[in-house]
Write a protein that holds these residues in place. Structure first.
Motif, PDB file in Angstrom:
ATOM      1  N   ILE A 138      -3.469 -86.587  47.238  1.00  0.00           N
ATOM      2  CA  ILE A 138      -3.559 -87.688  46.435  1.00  0.00           C
ATOM      3  C   ILE A 138      -2.773 -87.433  45.199  1.00  0.00           C
ATOM      4  CG2 ILE A 138      -5.054 -88.896  44.710  1.00  0.00           C
ATOM      5  CD1 ILE A 138      -7.495 -88.507  46.890  1.00  0.00           C
ATOM      6  N   GLU A 139      -2.635 -86.126  44.534  1.00  0.00           N
ATOM      7  CA  GLU A 139      -1.910 -85.857  43.649  1.00  0.00           C
ATOM      8  C   GLU A 139      -0.500 -85.952  43.721  1.00  0.00           C
ATOM      9  OE1 GLU A 139      -4.717 -82.445  41.158  1.00  0.00           O
ATOM     10  OE2 GLU A 139      -3.541 -81.895  42.614  1.00  0.00           O
ATOM     11  N   SER A 140      -0.139 -85.753  45.068  1.00  0.00           N
ATOM     12  CA  SER A 140       1.370 -85.664  45.616  1.00  0.00           C
ATOM     13  C   SER A 140       1.588 -87.302  45.606  1.00  0.00           C
ATOM     14  CB  SER A 140       1.565 -84.942  46.760  1.00  0.00           C
ATOM     15  OG  SER A 140       2.722 -85.054  47.102  1.00  0.00           O
ATOM     16  N   ASP A 141       1.007 -87.951  46.464  1.00  0.00           N
ATOM     17  CA  ASP A 141       1.226 -89.183  47.054  1.00  0.00           C
ATOM     18  C   ASP A 141       0.401 -90.479  46.749  1.00  0.00           C
ATOM     19  OD1 ASP A 141       3.741 -88.284  48.545  1.00  0.00           O
ATOM     20  OD2 ASP A 141       2.177 -87.326  49.758  1.00  0.00           O
ATOM     21  N   GLY A 142      -0.718 -90.331  45.929  1.00  0.00           N
ATOM     22  CA  GLY A 142      -1.327 -91.381  45.708  1.00  0.00           C
ATOM     23  C   GLY A 142      -2.501 -91.510  46.720  1.00  0.00           C
ATOM     24  N   ILE A 143      -3.657 -92.398  46.436  1.00  0.00           N
ATOM     25  CA  ILE A 143      -4.781 -92.662  47.168  1.00  0.00           C
ATOM     26  C   ILE A 143      -4.303 -93.471  48.620  1.00  0.00           C
ATOM     27  CG2 ILE A 143      -6.907 -93.940  47.548  1.00  0.00           C
ATOM     28  CD1 ILE A 143      -7.693 -93.569  44.609  1.00  0.00           C
ATOM     29  N   GLY A 144      -3.370 -94.300  48.342  1.00  0.00           N
ATOM     30  CA  GLY A 144      -2.691 -95.083  49.420  1.00  0.00           C
ATOM     31  C   GLY A 144      -2.286 -94.289  50.528  1.00  0.00           C
ATOM     32  N   SER A 145      -1.761 -93.032  50.343  1.00  0.00           N
ATOM     33  CA  SER A 145      -1.264 -92.025  51.420  1.00  0.00           C
ATOM     34  C   SER A 145      -2.491 -91.571  52.364  1.00  0.00           C
ATOM     35  CB  SER A 145      -0.766 -90.679  50.888  1.00  0.00           C
ATOM     36  OG  SER A 145      -1.741 -89.849  49.968  1.00  0.00           O
ATOM     37  N   ILE A 146      -3.650 -91.808  51.795  1.00  0.00           N
ATOM     38  CA  ILE A 146      -4.758 -91.314  52.600  1.00  0.00           C
ATOM     39  C   ILE A 146      -5.753 -92.484  53.080  1.00  0.00           C
ATOM     40  CG2 ILE A 146      -4.889 -88.948  51.579  1.00  0.00           C
ATOM     41  CD1 ILE A 146      -7.642 -89.943  50.131  1.00  0.00           C
ATOM     42  N   ALA A 147      -5.420 -93.839  52.804  1.00  0.00           N
ATOM     43  CA  ALA A 147      -6.243 -94.841  52.959  1.00  0.00           C
ATOM     44  C   ALA A 147      -6.529 -95.064  54.472  1.00  0.00           C
ATOM     45  CB  ALA A 147      -5.447 -96.045  52.236  1.00  0.00           C
ATOM     46  N   ASP A 148      -5.455 -94.974  55.081  1.00  0.00           N
ATOM     47  CA  ASP A 148      -5.705 -95.294  56.783  1.00  0.00           C
ATOM     48  C   ASP A 148      -6.706 -94.319  57.304  1.00  0.00           C
ATOM     49  OD1 ASP A 148      -4.148 -97.405  56.620  1.00  0.00           O
ATOM     50  OD2 ASP A 148      -2.189 -96.365  57.428  1.00  0.00           O
TER      51      ASP A 148
END
Length: 271
Positions: A138-148
């Protein structure tokens, strides 16, 4: 909308009914959601109970406040909110991290708790490695990066394929404050309430979705066994958030349990 300044943060909450007229039922949200996840349960129980829902700090419309969080901080927010509305001892229903908040509230303020409904949760969830990996992503790429991947943990394949509501829940997740989300991950990483479970001395039920991708049925079943006299129920065709995926089944279980709680309370008072 209702807001209260508690413990140096503004907490967004909603009370339906008067705490002096009916038993109080409190709902505590999961990581990455807000109190809207309880809607389909609340509409079925409004009128039977006084209902308190709120957005945990760092979620929804509540402030983020100082970070990171501890489970004690999150429980103290709920204690302050219950005191603010002058609630009698309440039935606390929490899902996932909300279930840990409920346990911590009982450990710190048992005078505020009449019973516990612990959904898709345990005394400890995950380990430091998994939480640190999530925080780093999340720190690197935001919450959207783990959403799926989170949607896969939250919901069954059938719900993800067929429900028109899925994009809305994904939006709810990715629009949460990133620093609030991470701060809650830290609280989950550090929390281990295993030693406290055997001291829970109020009526308790542990509920889990049969297809939960975050808190497995075995994890929740073992957790239930660690609480004296706790009941345990599995909801079929359900993932991590039963209030969204199977609200009717969840309400049926809750009603049956709360009826027993009320019977036990009346019996205790009469003796």
């Amino acid at each position: 909308m209702q807001f209260a300044r508690l413990n140096d943060v503004n907490i967004h909450y909603q009370v339906i009914g008067s705490p002096r007229s009916r038993p109080v039922l409190v709902f505590v949200n999961s990581l990455g959601t807000d109190f809207r996840i309880w809607r389909d349960v609340v509409v079925r129980l409004a009128g039977e109970y006084t209902i308190l829902t709120y957005d945990m700090r760092g979620h929804g419309l509540s402030d983020v406040g100082h970070t990171p969080y501890s489970m004690e901080t999150l429980a103290d927010d709920l204690a302050a909110l219950l005191e603010r509305i002058e609630s009698p001892p309440a039935i606390i229903c929490g899902v996932s991290v909300g279930g840990l908040v409920a346990q911590q509230l009982y450990a710190r303020r048992p005078d505020l708790v009449q019973a516990l409904i612990l959904c898709d949760t345990a005394a400890k969830m995950g380990d430091a490695t998994s939480w640190n990996a999530r925080i780093a992503a999340i720190e690197s790429d935001g919450i959207g990066s783990i959403a799926d991947s989170i949607m896969e943990r939250w919901f069954t394949p059938h719900f993800r394929r067929s429900s028109p509501d899925l994009p809305g829940y994904r939006n709810m997740l990715i629009r949460q404050p990133m620093d609030g989300y991470i701060a809650t991950c830290v609280a989950l990483r550090e929390a281990d309430l295993s030693a406290q479970a055997r001291h829970i001395d109020v009526p308790t039920i542990c509920i889990v979705g049969a297809e939960d991708g975050s808190a497995s049925p075995k994890l929740v079943a073992d957790f239930a066994k660690s609480i004296p006299g706790a009941r345990f129920e599995v909801i079929t065709d359900c993932g991590h958030i039963p209030s969204v995926e199977q609200p009717e089944k969840l309400v049926a279980i809750m009603r049956a349990f709360m009826s027993l709680v009320e019977t036990e309370t009346v019996s205790h008072v009469s003796h």
